[in-house]
Write a protein that holds these residues in place. Structure first.
Motif, PDB file in Angstrom:
ATOM      1  N   CYS A   1       0.837  -1.206   0.000  1.00 49.23           N
ATOM      2  CA  CYS A   1       0.000   0.000   0.000  1.00 49.23           C
ATOM      3  C   CYS A   1       0.871   1.256   0.000  1.00 49.23           C
ATOM      4  O   CYS A   1       0.635   2.188  -0.767  1.00 49.23           O
ATOM      5  CB  CYS A   1      -0.910   0.018   1.227  1.00 49.23           C
TER       6      CYS A   1
ATOM      7  N   LEU B   1      -6.993   6.593   3.754  1.00 48.11           N
ATOM      8  CA  LEU B   1      -6.828   5.210   3.292  1.00 48.11           C
ATOM      9  C   LEU B   1      -5.634   4.534   3.950  1.00 48.11           C
ATOM     10  O   LEU B   1      -5.619   3.316   4.113  1.00 48.11           O
ATOM     11  CB  LEU B   1      -6.634   5.196   1.774  1.00 48.11           C
TER      12      LEU B   1
ATOM     13  N   PHE C   1      -7.383  -3.476   1.389  1.00 46.90           N
ATOM     14  CA  PHE C   1      -6.857  -2.119   1.221  1.00 46.90           C
ATOM     15  C   PHE C   1      -5.894  -2.011   0.047  1.00 46.90           C
ATOM     16  O   PHE C   1      -5.795  -0.948  -0.549  1.00 46.90           O
ATOM     17  CB  PHE C   1      -6.203  -1.633   2.519  1.00 46.90           C
TER      18      PHE C   1
ATOM     19  N   LEU D   1      -8.339  -1.458  -2.675  1.00 47.68           N
ATOM     20  CA  LEU D   1      -8.935  -0.128  -2.547  1.00 47.68           C
ATOM     21  C   LEU D   1      -7.952   0.960  -2.972  1.00 47.68           C
ATOM     22  O   LEU D   1      -8.286   1.846  -3.759  1.00 47.68           O
ATOM     23  CB  LEU D   1      -9.307   0.125  -1.083  1.00 47.68           C
TER      24      LEU D   1
ATOM     25  N   TRP E   1      -8.132   3.447  -6.087  1.00 54.17           N
ATOM     26  CA  TRP E   1      -8.209   4.899  -5.870  1.00 54.17           C
ATOM     27  C   TRP E   1      -7.126   5.630  -6.655  1.00 54.17           C
ATOM     28  O   TRP E   1      -7.386   6.634  -7.319  1.00 54.17           O
ATOM     29  CB  TRP E   1      -8.093   5.179  -4.370  1.00 54.17           C
TER      30      TRP E   1
END
Lengths: 347, 205
Positions: free
Chosen positions: A172, A205, A333, A336, A340
């Protein structure tokens, strides 16, 4: 530093070699001093939360306690159990200690103040921290005793479980930073939160990722509440049971060096490393290394705080948290965040 | 100079530890030598500039696969006398394997030296693009040119993983695990009743 040694009349290779050795000493020696002081801080914080005094006898305010302890273990006799596998028994603490120091090679303390500014920095840290399980496993097996062996099995299962979710959390961060290089990861956090605050933690996030990373780093360094490998009520002292004197001290130093590493990783990945917390020009007059050390110290305080307040997990709870909660959430995540970024940055 | 010293250091250690993997009597020592071999191979990868592959080698093989090896080997209760007893029986098979391996090595080197194979000729097409780290190069290739193959490989691995889980999973009903969501849903009202019974009447539960 290479340029300085070159100016003394050496060719590039030897100048580089000597500069690297000097760099290693410049990191390792202060790190050892920091470990000695941080053990003292750990005990003081723990004592203060328990309404005790903590170490207060050796030196002013007990500041020299860790050095006294170090001298004590140094003067003790090294006992090797006769049934132990001698070579591996001696090798295990050395592996733990070496691996704990090795990861510091890529940690940037300030802009440009890093021993090896490689473009796979984060992967290097992941690789080195996956090695740290070997010290524990080797110690547990070579001791030829059942409690260390149980501890070794627990340690290997625990480290593998939490490394998976740590890997996804790092993905991430890397997605946002667009680089595996730790210096670039820090620089990409400049003004990340609305152009005012530096650090990925202020991103909605990434904030949950930081919480999970912090808990995973507790598990990865086998700190309370995940110190199942040294659970004294069940396993005497876990993998360290058969160790004495300096071989025990090496485990101890390695453990705290690892904890400091995880604290500085929290700082670098989510709190903007050496950047000041707020992107405001006067704050940049404070040297970056001060910010870095302050943030790392803050995380170490949180580690001690957790140690003093949280009871130990049961083993099945530990596994459940790692595999059934952290893994699915971090995976979600990753999806996600990449989605994004796909719509906002790369659209 | 340092480059050459490092190369020979890694290469010699790699070969020595690879030999020790099969020479050492204790299987745990074998696994540890294997780990050292992986590690030195990673060092060689760094020297040729493939740092991403080197890190993957350490993370995947040393960090995960070898830990599981070690885990299994440590828990085996190995009787060395029994291991050695099968030596004479398996000797012909061992010789056969050794001959096959030797023949393959000789054939491979021979064919390569004879120039009939064009494997990995350094014509510059495989070199990394200037100003681009090899992570970016690999990423661009995997997610660009070979996207379908990459995804297909992922799918095959997923199927293999699900297969392994289905084959080995068994539902156990004799254990009493903790159901955390059930515990969290439970409120004080569900667990306790507060009644004021009349004297001599008691309560029905």
């Amino acid at each position: 530093m290479t340029a300085f040694f070159q100016s003394l009349g050496m060719n590039y290779e030897w100048a580089w070699f000597i500069a690297t050795v000097c760099g290693i000493l410049l990191i390792a020696l202060p790190l050892m001093l920091a470990v000695a002081m941080i053990i003292y801080v750990d005990r003081k914080v723990w004592a203060a939360i328990n309404l005790r005094r903590g170490p207060n006898v050796v030196g002013p305010l007990g500041l020299l306690q860790s050095f006294a302890d170090g001298l004590k273990v140094f003067l003790q006799e090294t006992i090797i159990p006769s049934a132990a596998n001698k070579g591996i028994f001696i090798l295990a603490p050395i592996v733990t200690f070496t691996v704990a120091l090795g990861a510091w090679a890529v940690i940037p303390f300030d802009a440009g103040v890093v021993l090896a500014d490689i473009n796979v920095g984060l992967l290097y840290i992941l690789a080195i921290s996956s090695l740290s399980v070997y010290g524990v496993v080797m110690a547990g097996w070579a001791s030829n005793s059942k409690y260390p062996f149980f501890s070794a099995m627990r340690a290997s299962a625990q480290m593998i479980s939490y490394e998976v979710s740590i890997g996804f959390i790092l993905v991430c961060v890397v997605l946002y930073a667009g680089s595996f290089n730790l210096t670039e990861i820090v620089m990409s956090q400049k003004g990340h939160g609305l152009g005012i605050v530096n650090g990925y933690v202020f991103n909605i996030l990434l904030f949950p990722m930081w919480v999970m990373f912090f808990i995973s780093s507790l598990a990865e360094t086998q700190r309370v509440p995940f110190d199942l490998t040294e659970a004294e009520s069940e396993l005497v002292a876990g993998y360290q049971t058969e160790y004495s004197s300096m071989s025990f001290a090496l485990f101890w130093l390695g453990e705290y060096a690892n904890i400091l590493l995880m604290c500085s990783l929290n700082t670098i990945l989510f709190f903007g490393g050496w950047l000041p917390p707020i992107d405001w020009a006067p704050l940049y007059y404070v040297p970056g290394i001060i910010w870095f050390l302050l943030k790392t110290f803050f995380f170490f305080f949180m580690f001690s705080w957790v140690m003093a307040t949280v009871p130990r997990y049961r083993y099945d709870q530990l596994m459940r948290l790692g595999w059934k909660i952290f893994l699915p959430i971090s995976l979600l995540f990753v999806v996600l965040i990449s989605g994004w970024l796909m719509f906002t940055r790369y659209a | 100079m340092i480059h050459i010293i490092a190369f020979y250091l890694f290469a010699v250690l790699l070969i020595a530890s690879a030999v020790l993997v099969i020479m050492s009597r204790n299987p745990v020592h074998s696994v540890l030598w294997l780990i050292l071999a992986f590690f030195n191979a990673a060092g060689l990868m760094v020297l040729v500039g493939a740092e991403f592959i080197a890190m993957l080698l350490v993370i995947v093989y040393v960090g995960a696969v070898a830990v599981l090896f070690l885990f299994v080997v440590m828990m085996l209760d190995i009787d060395f006398a029994e291991l050695r007893a099968g030596f004479v029986k398996n000797f012909p098979l061992g010789i056969l394997l050794a001959v096959v391996l030797l023949a393959e090595l000789v054939l491979g080197f021979g064919a390569y030296r004879a120039g009939t194979l064009k494997l990995g000729e350094a014509d510059g097409t495989a070199a990394t693009i200037a100003g681009r780290s090899n992570i970016e190069s690999i990423g661009a290739l995997l997610y660009g040119e070979y996207l379908f193959l990459f995804e297909a490989a992922g799918l095959v691995l997923l199927v293999a993983m699900i297969g392994a889980i289905v084959l080995t999973h068994r539902e156990r009903t004799d254990t009493r695990g903790q159901n955390v969501s059930k515990q969290n849903k439970r409120r004080a009202e569900d667990a306790t009743v507060n009644v004021k019974p009349e004297v001599g009447k008691g309560v029905t539960l």
